[in-house]
Scaffold this motif. Structure first.
Motif, PDB file in Angstrom:
ATOM      1  N   GLY A 105     -20.924  50.532  -1.693  1.00 20.67           N
ATOM      2  CA  GLY A 105     -20.686  48.952  -2.151  1.00 20.67           C
ATOM      3  C   GLY A 105     -19.303  48.691  -2.603  1.00 20.67           C
ATOM      4  N   THR A 106     -19.148  47.860  -3.410  1.00 20.85           N
ATOM      5  CA  THR A 106     -17.777  47.168  -3.634  1.00 20.85           C
ATOM      6  C   THR A 106     -17.614  46.895  -5.191  1.00 20.85           C
ATOM      7  N   ILE A 107     -16.600  47.316  -5.760  1.00 19.23           N
ATOM      8  CA  ILE A 107     -16.390  47.253  -7.284  1.00 19.23           C
ATOM      9  C   ILE A 107     -14.988  46.050  -7.486  1.00 19.23           C
ATOM     10  N   GLY A 108     -15.130  45.141  -8.129  1.00 17.40           N
ATOM     11  CA  GLY A 108     -14.099  44.085  -8.187  1.00 17.40           C
ATOM     12  C   GLY A 108     -13.701  43.742  -9.769  1.00 17.40           C
ATOM     13  N   ILE A 109     -12.530  43.737 -10.138  1.00 20.36           N
ATOM     14  CA  ILE A 109     -11.988  43.208 -11.307  1.00 20.36           C
ATOM     15  C   ILE A 109     -11.130  42.067 -11.209  1.00 20.36           C
ATOM     16  N   ILE A 110     -11.583  40.911 -11.819  1.00 16.65           N
ATOM     17  CA  ILE A 110     -10.856  39.594 -11.835  1.00 16.65           C
ATOM     18  C   ILE A 110     -10.211  39.334 -13.046  1.00 16.65           C
ATOM     19  N   GLY A 111      -8.713  39.053 -13.004  1.00 18.35           N
ATOM     20  CA  GLY A 111      -8.180  38.510 -14.309  1.00 18.35           C
ATOM     21  C   GLY A 111      -6.862  37.727 -13.611  1.00 18.35           C
ATOM     22  N   PRO A 112      -5.923  37.418 -14.686  1.00 18.88           N
ATOM     23  CA  PRO A 112      -4.754  36.685 -14.339  1.00 18.88           C
ATOM     24  C   PRO A 112      -3.852  37.580 -13.701  1.00 18.88           C
ATOM     25  N   LYS A 113      -2.871  36.823 -13.095  1.00 21.60           N
ATOM     26  CA  LYS A 113      -2.085  37.567 -12.188  1.00 21.60           C
ATOM     27  C   LYS A 113      -1.078  38.314 -13.114  1.00 21.60           C
ATOM     28  N   ARG A 114      -1.088  38.208 -14.365  1.00 21.46           N
ATOM     29  CA  ARG A 114      -0.392  39.183 -15.429  1.00 21.46           C
ATOM     30  C   ARG A 114      -1.222  40.252 -15.812  1.00 21.46           C
ATOM     31  N   MET A 115      -2.182  40.484 -15.126  1.00 21.31           N
ATOM     32  CA  MET A 115      -2.961  41.696 -15.579  1.00 21.31           C
ATOM     33  C   MET A 115      -2.443  43.023 -15.720  1.00 21.31           C
ATOM     34  N   ASP A 116      -2.975  43.954 -16.388  1.00 22.82           N
ATOM     35  CA  ASP A 116      -2.324  45.392 -16.449  1.00 22.82           C
ATOM     36  C   ASP A 116      -2.786  46.084 -15.192  1.00 22.82           C
ATOM     37  N   TYR A 117      -1.867  45.979 -14.184  1.00 25.67           N
ATOM     38  CA  TYR A 117      -2.298  46.394 -13.093  1.00 25.67           C
ATOM     39  C   TYR A 117      -2.466  48.330 -13.184  1.00 25.67           C
ATOM     40  N   GLU A 118      -1.487  48.792 -13.776  1.00 26.45           N
ATOM     41  CA  GLU A 118      -1.616  50.271 -13.967  1.00 26.45           C
ATOM     42  C   GLU A 118      -2.881  50.669 -14.489  1.00 26.45           C
ATOM     43  N   ARG A 119      -3.359  50.025 -15.603  1.00 31.81           N
ATOM     44  CA  ARG A 119      -4.706  50.269 -16.342  1.00 31.81           C
ATOM     45  C   ARG A 119      -5.679  50.018 -15.133  1.00 31.81           C
ATOM     46  N   VAL A 120      -5.783  48.985 -14.724  1.00 30.56           N
ATOM     47  CA  VAL A 120      -6.799  48.559 -13.803  1.00 30.56           C
ATOM     48  C   VAL A 120      -6.945  49.538 -12.559  1.00 30.56           C
ATOM     49  N   LEU A 121      -5.774  49.826 -12.013  1.00 28.67           N
ATOM     50  CA  LEU A 121      -5.909  50.827 -10.729  1.00 28.67           C
ATOM     51  C   LEU A 121      -6.230  52.050 -11.381  1.00 28.67           C
ATOM     52  N   GLY A 122      -6.212  52.526 -12.388  1.00 29.53           N
ATOM     53  CA  GLY A 122      -6.455  53.718 -12.918  1.00 29.53           C
ATOM     54  C   GLY A 122      -7.964  53.853 -13.393  1.00 29.53           C
ATOM     55  N   THR A 123      -8.345  52.639 -13.660  1.00 29.75           N
ATOM     56  CA  THR A 123      -9.793  52.506 -14.260  1.00 29.75           C
ATOM     57  C   THR A 123     -10.547  52.868 -12.952  1.00 29.75           C
ATOM     58  N   LEU A 124     -10.199  51.844 -11.643  1.00 27.77           N
ATOM     59  CA  LEU A 124     -11.099  52.013 -10.458  1.00 27.77           C
ATOM     60  C   LEU A 124     -11.101  53.325 -10.041  1.00 27.77           C
ATOM     61  N   LYS A 125     -10.003  54.010  -9.939  1.00 27.40           N
ATOM     62  CA  LYS A 125      -9.966  55.579  -9.442  1.00 27.40           C
ATOM     63  C   LYS A 125     -10.653  56.342 -10.323  1.00 27.40           C
ATOM     64  N   ASN A 126     -10.710  56.243 -11.498  1.00 24.36           N
ATOM     65  CA  ASN A 126     -11.760  57.188 -12.352  1.00 24.36           C
ATOM     66  C   ASN A 126     -13.066  56.757 -11.936  1.00 24.36           C
ATOM     67  N   ASN A 155     -13.687  47.364 -20.906  1.00 24.23           N
ATOM     68  CA  ASN A 155     -12.682  48.183 -21.094  1.00 24.23           C
ATOM     69  C   ASN A 155     -11.315  47.455 -20.505  1.00 24.23           C
ATOM     70  N   THR A 156     -11.525  46.668 -19.611  1.00 26.14           N
ATOM     71  CA  THR A 156     -10.473  45.996 -19.165  1.00 26.14           C
ATOM     72  C   THR A 156     -10.150  44.507 -19.887  1.00 26.14           C
ATOM     73  N   ASN A 157     -11.199  43.711 -20.312  1.00 28.55           N
ATOM     74  CA  ASN A 157     -10.922  42.346 -20.931  1.00 28.55           C
ATOM     75  C   ASN A 157     -10.718  41.486 -19.939  1.00 28.55           C
ATOM     76  N   TYR A 158     -11.259  41.893 -18.496  1.00 29.44           N
ATOM     77  CA  TYR A 158     -10.980  40.884 -17.335  1.00 29.44           C
ATOM     78  C   TYR A 158     -12.742  40.748 -16.906  1.00 29.44           C
ATOM     79  N   ALA A 159     -13.218  39.790 -15.933  1.00 29.01           N
ATOM     80  CA  ALA A 159     -14.084  39.453 -15.324  1.00 29.01           C
ATOM     81  C   ALA A 159     -14.250  41.051 -14.567  1.00 29.01           C
ATOM     82  N   ALA A 160     -15.391  41.477 -14.379  1.00 31.95           N
ATOM     83  CA  ALA A 160     -16.030  42.496 -13.524  1.00 31.95           C
ATOM     84  C   ALA A 160     -17.144  42.423 -12.544  1.00 31.95           C
ATOM     85  N   MET A 161     -17.191  42.877 -11.182  1.00 29.82           N
ATOM     86  CA  MET A 161     -18.378  42.414 -10.336  1.00 29.82           C
ATOM     87  C   MET A 161     -18.687  43.842  -9.647  1.00 29.82           C
TER      88      MET A 161
END
Length: 347
Positions: A312-333, A115-121
């Motif tokens: 436990g911990t959820i993490g999303i790893i991507g470039p510094k130009r990641m889509d922060y709004e989308r990532v933050l919204g995804t994590l909250k959801n 969903n994010t096109n980044y790495a996830a853990m």
């Protein structure tokens, strides 16, 4: 020099444009924003000020600018201070009930990466300052006691204890009463030297057994730390971003995502920082991350709760130009979905 409204508007426009294109942003591009209504010359002057203040950088000889870590930090803080954004770009995460937590977490890591096109853990749940609910000693044979430890969240740890001689049922009952009356409701951190000394004095001739029980209790609960499971997905997504796909950088980053001990450093840092955070979300930009191999990345993390002291911990790893709004919204959801899923499984 201070960040006034106009500088903030231009800084946000630079960052949003760079997030979309990955290319240095010039004044002419910014002047096309209909809500700015500023000349290219005015924008150039403001961009020079922003560069002097450390919010943007000019790469090489390019006329355009890119955000610095300080600029990203300002942008992220702005997002996190705003009212909770409605997330319209992220499909609702439908988590199918499964019997094992591990399967849920593996699936979620895959969904996050997709969903994010980044790495996830995602790390498996662990005890954090859990309080003891119950200790039960049972005689297995003349020289062995079974120690059953129940902590908040009804998580159970069992261990065997060697004893020099048999203990009568009456003595065993008294030991159980003594241990539970003294330790119930305490965390491991609260079982200090004073508590242990008083307990051993009351145990009399069984003080050595009490000492062994306390050691086994601590070992049983902390044994979970060595068994920490970390599930990753989407490591190859980093090749989609030119600033991360350099051979050596990519190799180091992928290697880090495969090393539990390295990711554990990140998780430990998240847990330490989370003690004083209300929203549970932490954003690391560039050198803010505790892992040197992720200095060119942004890492967004959140802790999910399965019960008091169990998380436990959820993490999303991507470039510094990641889509922060989308990532933050995804994590909250996702945090809401996890909470609902595991509460349903407990019923």
């Amino acid at each position: 020099m201070e960040l006034d409204d106009r500088k903030i508007t231009i800084l946000k426009a630079i960052i949003k444009t760079y997030l979309e294109t990955g290319e240095p942003v010039g004044s002419r591009t910014i002047s096309k924003f209909t809500d700015l209504k500023l000349s290219s010359a005015t924008i150039r002057n403001e961009m020079s000020d922003l560069e002097e203040m450390g919010y943007i950088l000019q790469p090489h000889t390019s006329a355009g600018r890119i955000p610095s870590d300080k600029g990203y930090r300002f942008y992220v803080d702005q997002i996190m201070q705003e009212k909770q954004q409605e997330v319209t770009e992220v499909k609702e995460l439908m988590i199918q009930r499964v019997d094992r937590v591990e399967l849920v977490l593996k699936r979620l890591a895959q969904m996050l990466a997709a969903n994010t096109n980044y790495a996830a853990m995602i790390s498996g749940p662990q005890y954090h300052r859990n309080k003891l609910k119950f200790i039960q000693l049972s005689q297995m044979d003349e020289h062995k006691l079974l120690v059953v430890v129940v902590v908040e969240g009804n998580l159970v740890k069992n261990t065997m204890l060697d004893v020099p001689s048999a203990i009568s049922q009456e003595e065993l009952l008294n030991l159980n009463i003594l241990l539970n009356s003294a330790l119930n409701g305490l965390s491991l951190e609260e079982i200090n030297l004073d508590v242990i000394t008083r307990l051993k004095e009351r145990a009399g001739s069984y003080s050595q057994i009490v000492d062994q029980v306390l050691t086994q209790v601590a070992m049983a609960i902390r044994a979970d730390e060595d068994d920490l499971q970390i599930y990753t997905s989407g490591a190859t997504n980093i090749f989609k971003y030119p600033e991360l796909s350099d051979g050596e950088k990519a190799s180091q980053l992928i290697s880090t995502l495969e090393q539990k001990d390295k990711l554990r450093e990140l998780i430990d840092d998240v847990n330490e920082s989370d003690e004083n955070r209300e929203n549970g979300i932490q954003v690391y930009i560039g050198n803010e991350t505790p892992l040197q191999t992720m200095k060119d990345c942004s890492v967004v993390t959140a802790n999910y709760e399965l019960g008091e002291g169990i998380r436990g911990t959820i993490g999303i790893i991507g470039p510094k130009r990641m889509d922060y709004e989308r990532v933050l919204g995804t994590l909250k959801n996702l945090m809401k979905q996890l909470d609902a899923t595991f509460k349903n499984e407990e019923r």
